[in-house]
Scaffold this active site. Sequence first.
Site, PDB file in Angstrom:
ATOM      1  N   ASN A   1      69.520  15.595 -16.201  1.00  0.00           N
ATOM      2  CA  ASN A   1      68.362  15.092 -15.435  1.00  0.00           C
ATOM      3  C   ASN A   1      68.532  13.599 -15.206  1.00  0.00           C
ATOM      4  O   ASN A   1      69.524  13.007 -15.617  1.00  0.00           O
ATOM      5  CB  ASN A   1      67.058  15.425 -16.160  1.00  0.00           C
ATOM      6  CG  ASN A   1      67.050  14.857 -17.556  1.00  0.00           C
ATOM      7  OD1 ASN A   1      67.068  13.651 -17.737  1.00  0.00           O
ATOM      8  ND2 ASN A   1      67.079  15.729 -18.557  1.00  0.00           N
TER       9      ASN A   1
ATOM     10  N   LYS B   1      52.111  20.267 -28.415  1.00  0.00           N
ATOM     11  CA  LYS B   1      53.272  19.804 -29.195  1.00  0.00           C
ATOM     12  C   LYS B   1      52.891  19.474 -30.635  1.00  0.00           C
ATOM     13  O   LYS B   1      53.764  19.314 -31.478  1.00  0.00           O
ATOM     14  CB  LYS B   1      53.879  18.563 -28.545  1.00  0.00           C
ATOM     15  CG  LYS B   1      54.299  18.743 -27.100  1.00  0.00           C
ATOM     16  CD  LYS B   1      55.750  19.112 -26.994  1.00  0.00           C
ATOM     17  CE  LYS B   1      56.177  19.181 -25.538  1.00  0.00           C
ATOM     18  NZ  LYS B   1      57.595  19.459 -25.396  1.00  0.00           N
TER      19      LYS B   1
ATOM     20  N   ASP C   1      65.190  21.506 -21.000  1.00  0.00           N
ATOM     21  CA  ASP C   1      64.421  22.607 -21.582  1.00  0.00           C
ATOM     22  C   ASP C   1      65.264  23.855 -21.786  1.00  0.00           C
ATOM     23  O   ASP C   1      64.996  24.644 -22.676  1.00  0.00           O
ATOM     24  CB  ASP C   1      63.226  22.942 -20.680  1.00  0.00           C
ATOM     25  CG  ASP C   1      62.182  21.836 -20.719  1.00  0.00           C
ATOM     26  OD1 ASP C   1      61.973  21.279 -21.811  1.00  0.00           O
ATOM     27  OD2 ASP C   1      61.606  21.523 -19.657  1.00  0.00           O
TER      28      ASP C   1
ATOM     29  N   ASP D   1      62.649  22.540 -29.124  1.00  0.00           N
ATOM     30  CA  ASP D   1      61.740  21.461 -28.730  1.00  0.00           C
ATOM     31  C   ASP D   1      61.698  20.467 -29.891  1.00  0.00           C
ATOM     32  O   ASP D   1      61.119  20.737 -30.949  1.00  0.00           O
ATOM     33  CB  ASP D   1      60.338  22.015 -28.432  1.00  0.00           C
ATOM     34  CG  ASP D   1      59.459  20.969 -27.774  1.00  0.00           C
ATOM     35  OD1 ASP D   1      59.459  19.814 -28.258  1.00  0.00           O
ATOM     36  OD2 ASP D   1      58.793  21.293 -26.773  1.00  0.00           O
ATOM     37  N   ILE D   2      62.333  19.328 -29.686  1.00  0.00           N
ATOM     38  CA  ILE D   2      62.523  18.363 -30.775  1.00  0.00           C
ATOM     39  C   ILE D   2      61.189  17.733 -31.177  1.00  0.00           C
ATOM     40  O   ILE D   2      60.873  17.613 -32.367  1.00  0.00           O
ATOM     41  CB  ILE D   2      63.564  17.297 -30.365  1.00  0.00           C
ATOM     42  CG1 ILE D   2      64.906  18.009 -30.167  1.00  0.00           C
ATOM     43  CG2 ILE D   2      63.686  16.190 -31.388  1.00  0.00           C
ATOM     44  CD1 ILE D   2      65.901  17.286 -29.329  1.00  0.00           C
TER      45      ILE D   2
HETATM   46  N1  CTP Z   1      60.797  17.272 -25.700  1.00  0.00           N
HETATM   47  C1  CTP Z   1      61.608  17.535 -26.783  1.00  0.00           C
HETATM   48  N2  CTP Z   1      62.418  18.635 -26.750  1.00  0.00           N
HETATM   49  C2  CTP Z   1      62.433  19.462 -25.678  1.00  0.00           C
HETATM   50  C3  CTP Z   1      61.610  19.179 -24.564  1.00  0.00           C
HETATM   51  C4  CTP Z   1      60.806  18.073 -24.611  1.00  0.00           C
HETATM   52  O1  CTP Z   1      61.592  16.774 -27.756  1.00  0.00           O
HETATM   53  N3  CTP Z   1      63.216  20.505 -25.695  1.00  0.00           N
HETATM   54  C5  CTP Z   1      59.894  16.121 -25.779  1.00  0.00           C
HETATM   55  C6  CTP Z   1      60.237  14.964 -24.879  1.00  0.00           C
HETATM   56  O2  CTP Z   1      61.082  14.048 -25.548  1.00  0.00           O
HETATM   57  C7  CTP Z   1      58.864  14.364 -24.621  1.00  0.00           C
HETATM   58  C8  CTP Z   1      57.940  15.570 -24.652  1.00  0.00           C
HETATM   59  O3  CTP Z   1      58.626  16.573 -25.366  1.00  0.00           O
HETATM   60  O4  CTP Z   1      58.478  13.524 -25.673  1.00  0.00           O
HETATM   61  C9  CTP Z   1      57.524  16.121 -23.325  1.00  0.00           C
HETATM   62  O5  CTP Z   1      58.647  16.309 -22.516  1.00  0.00           O
HETATM   63  P1  CTP Z   1      58.456  16.837 -21.027  1.00  0.00           P
HETATM   64  O6  CTP Z   1      59.807  16.985 -20.404  1.00  0.00           O
HETATM   65  O7  CTP Z   1      57.420  15.988 -20.334  1.00  0.00           O
HETATM   66  O8  CTP Z   1      57.760  18.233 -21.279  1.00  0.00           O
HETATM   67  P2  CTP Z   1      58.288  19.658 -21.637  1.00  0.00           P
HETATM   68  O9  CTP Z   1      57.880  19.993 -23.015  1.00  0.00           O
HETATM   69  O10 CTP Z   1      59.748  19.747 -21.339  1.00  0.00           O
HETATM   70  O11 CTP Z   1      57.435  20.547 -20.639  1.00  0.00           O
HETATM   71  P3  CTP Z   1      57.516  20.613 -19.034  1.00  0.00           P
HETATM   72  O12 CTP Z   1      58.947  20.294 -18.656  1.00  0.00           O
HETATM   73  O13 CTP Z   1      57.115  22.011 -18.744  1.00  0.00           O
HETATM   74  O14 CTP Z   1      56.536  19.592 -18.508  1.00  0.00           O
END
Ligand code: CTP
Length: 368
Positions: A178, A310, A246, A273-274
């Site tokens: 990304n 989260k 994701d 999801d970290i």
């Molecule tokens: N994050 C994470 N691990 C993932 C996905 C997201 O730690 N696999 C964390 C990102 O570092 C950020 C937060 O979750 O702090 C939100 O990330 P974002 O990309 O906005 O959201 P997603 O959980 O990926 O959801 P979506 O893409 O559907 O908005």
Amino acid sequence: MSVRAILTEGGRHFVTALSIGSLTGDKVYQELFDLTTEAEMGHIALSRSADLVVVAPATADLIAKLASGLAPDLASTALLATDKPVLLAPAMNVRMWNHAATQRNVAALMADGIHVVGPNDGEMACGEFGPGRMAEPDEIADRIASLLGAETLLSGFKALVTAGPTHEPIDPVRFIANRSSGKQGYAIASALAQAGANTVLVSGPVELAPPPGVKLVKVETARQMWSACEVELPADIAVCSAAVADWRPVNAANAKLKKRDAVPNIALTENPDILAGLARHGAKRPSLVIGFAAETDDLIANAKAKLASKGCDWIIANDVSTGIMGANRNRVHLLSASGTDSWPEMSKTDVATRLVARIAEKLGKHAA
Ligand code: CTP
């Protein structure tokens, strides 16, 4: 607090050494090879004699010199030779500020750990309007206070920061990624380290220099990022600014997929999801877990939902439809159980400094 001034040749067109000296109550240093200056205090000693070096106003020319490591005069020599934090307060014409060369130089300096306050939007001496006006003296003074007072604010705390994108291999040459530049996360790690926190930065692939004083752990994939984070627990503070992919391909091919073969059907599976993993870690949960919400629509509503789903304490929401990914400035909203705090647009370094001040406050630490 004592202040020692260096007056540049450009500065002498606006103010005299006499007026500056009457304010600082000290000699005003002007020339690189001035014999009296060198006899009293060599230019290297001068560069180290302060706790902080402030350049106000910082012109496009001085910023360019510093970014290229040039030292043709006393001010630039002192800046290159100093081992102390440096704060720049840029001031210049709006087009000069927006010029790609200036933006490149400022980005390079920020990546080197140089602090920047402003510039602000406003009317300028040249009659134009826009970013380029020097930050107000009060803002500069606040920044100086936080940089000086901040040094031990978070000492004794361990901070874990994730930053940048992750790369999820499709085959040996292709990956899912990304647009994350990592700039905001690097600025946060740098600010945490400067505040005295023992800071670990787990970073996906980015083009940034490691922030000084930070332990940098480089990873590529989300799974590697998660393992690297888990190894660093326990930590007191976690800031997840990484744009973690994701999904990843279920099976990365061992050999390059060939075009002559059929269009590949790439099956994806969800990555760990970290942020949620750290927020729900049980005994090893950091006491303050902060996530980001990168949204293109319904920013606050989506960010609120993310705060709940989260399990983290705060969410920093930013609108990524406006080209902030890769930019040097950011406009964020801090969401917590106690409400939403919207900050004005500012540099990513300023967002980081402000966030660290809030973190310290939350952990019961206040700047002097
Ligand atoms: N994050 C994470 N691990 C993932 C996905 C997201 O730690 N696999 C964390 C990102 O570092 C950020 C937060 O979750 O702090 C939100 O990330 P974002 O990309 O906005 O959201 P997603 O959980 O990926 O959801 P979506 O893409 O559907 O908005």
